[in-house]
Design a protein around this motif. Structure first.
Motif, short mmCIF file in Angstrom:
data_model
loop_
_atom_site.label_atom_id
_atom_site.label_comp_id
_atom_site.label_asym_id
_atom_site.label_seq_id
_atom_site.Cartn_x
_atom_site.Cartn_y
_atom_site.Cartn_z
N LEU A 45 18.58 26.44 66.99
CA LEU A 45 17.28 26.49 67.65
C LEU A 45 16.65 25.10 67.72
O LEU A 45 16.09 24.72 68.75
N LEU A 46 16.78 24.33 66.66
CA LEU A 46 16.27 22.96 66.67
C LEU A 46 16.94 22.16 67.78
O LEU A 46 16.27 21.47 68.56
N LEU A 47 18.26 22.24 67.88
CA LEU A 47 19.00 21.47 68.88
C LEU A 47 18.73 21.96 70.31
O LEU A 47 18.75 21.16 71.24
N ARG A 48 18.48 23.24 70.49
CA ARG A 48 18.12 23.76 71.82
C ARG A 48 16.73 23.31 72.22
O ARG A 48 16.42 23.18 73.40
N LEU A 50 14.88 20.44 70.74
CA LEU A 50 14.78 18.99 70.82
C LEU A 50 16.06 18.42 71.42
O LEU A 50 16.85 17.76 70.76
N THR A 51 16.23 18.68 72.70
CA THR A 51 17.42 18.22 73.42
C THR A 51 17.40 16.71 73.58
O THR A 51 16.33 16.07 73.45
N PRO A 52 18.54 16.12 73.90
CA PRO A 52 18.55 14.67 74.16
C PRO A 52 17.56 14.27 75.27
O PRO A 52 16.89 13.24 75.15
N ALA A 53 17.45 15.07 76.32
CA ALA A 53 16.51 14.74 77.40
C ALA A 53 15.06 14.78 76.91
O ALA A 53 14.25 13.92 77.27
N ARG A 54 14.72 15.74 76.07
CA ARG A 54 13.37 15.82 75.52
C ARG A 54 13.11 14.68 74.54
O ARG A 54 12.00 14.14 74.48
N TRP A 55 14.12 14.29 73.77
CA TRP A 55 13.95 13.18 72.84
C TRP A 55 13.72 11.89 73.63
O TRP A 55 12.86 11.08 73.27
N LYS A 81 9.89 19.08 88.11
CA LYS A 81 9.84 20.45 87.58
C LYS A 81 10.45 20.52 86.17
O LYS A 81 9.90 21.16 85.27
N ASN A 82 11.57 19.85 85.98
CA ASN A 82 12.22 19.85 84.66
C ASN A 82 11.39 19.11 83.62
O ASN A 82 11.27 19.56 82.48
N VAL A 83 10.83 17.98 84.02
CA VAL A 83 9.98 17.22 83.10
C VAL A 83 8.73 18.03 82.76
O VAL A 83 8.32 18.09 81.60
N HIS A 84 8.16 18.68 83.76
CA HIS A 84 6.98 19.52 83.52
C HIS A 84 7.30 20.62 82.50
O HIS A 84 6.51 20.87 81.58
N GLY A 85 8.43 21.27 82.64
CA GLY A 85 8.85 22.30 81.68
C GLY A 85 9.04 21.74 80.28
O GLY A 85 8.64 22.36 79.29
N ASP A 86 9.64 20.56 80.19
CA ASP A 86 9.83 19.92 78.89
C ASP A 86 8.49 19.55 78.26
O ASP A 86 8.28 19.76 77.07
N VAL A 87 7.59 19.01 79.07
CA VAL A 87 6.26 18.65 78.57
C VAL A 87 5.54 19.89 78.06
O VAL A 87 4.93 19.86 76.99
N LYS A 88 5.63 20.97 78.81
CA LYS A 88 4.97 22.21 78.40
C LYS A 88 5.48 22.67 77.03
O LYS A 88 4.70 22.99 76.14
N ARG A 89 6.80 22.67 76.86
CA ARG A 89 7.39 23.12 75.60
C ARG A 89 7.03 22.18 74.45
O ARG A 89 6.68 22.62 73.35
N LEU A 90 7.12 20.89 74.68
CA LEU A 90 6.79 19.92 73.63
C LEU A 90 5.32 19.97 73.25
O LEU A 90 4.96 19.77 72.09
N ALA A 91 4.46 20.28 74.21
CA ALA A 91 3.03 20.44 73.92
C ALA A 91 2.79 21.70 73.10
O ALA A 91 1.95 21.70 72.19
N GLU A 92 3.52 22.78 73.40
CA GLU A 92 3.40 24.01 72.61
C GLU A 92 3.74 23.76 71.14
O GLU A 92 3.17 24.38 70.25
#
Length: 119
Positions: A45-48, A50-55, A81-92
């Motif tokens: 779950l951690l690796l899913r 905090l993906t390399p792209a999110r890091w 769209k992908n960056v927006h999704g990553d930002v949303k998850r990282l903000a959560e």
């Protein structure tokens, strides 16, 4: 003072044990330093999450300072769209802050990972 986030892999039981220990210290009137911990149930779950792209996104924000999602996507060379999704998850997860001026920024100076091997 640097803001540090501890990222851990652990069970709910271990999180509850840490909570109970902190509660007991507070009940005894002991000073309790602020600690920020993000715990994942397992390594997968951690690796899913905090993906390399999110890091890379976190590193870019840390280096460049607050940016709009659009500008962040442009600098990363990624689809909005992908960056927006990553930002949303990282903000959560409170890894980044969404500001009132529509910019996003990294909430932490240091992210420290702790993973223990099960006995």
């Amino acid at each position: 003072m640097k803001k540090t986030l501890k990222v851990r892999v652990g069970s709910i039981a271990s999180a509850l044990d840490r909570f109970e220990a902190t509660w007991n210290k507070a009940a005894r009137g002991e000073k309790i330093p602020a600690e920020h911990v993000l715990t994942f149930a397992n390594l997968q779950l951690l690796l899913r999450t905090l993906t390399p792209a999110r890091w890379t996104l976190l590193e870019r924000l840390r280096a460049d300072g607050p940016l709009s999602v659009n500008e962040l996507a442009r600098r990363l060379g990624r689809d909005y769209k992908n960056v927006h999704g990553d930002v949303k998850r990282l903000a959560e997860l409170d890894l980044i802050d969404r500001r009132k001026d529509a910019l996003v920024s990294v909430a932490w100076d240091v992210v420290r990972a702790e993973m223990r091997l099960a006995a």
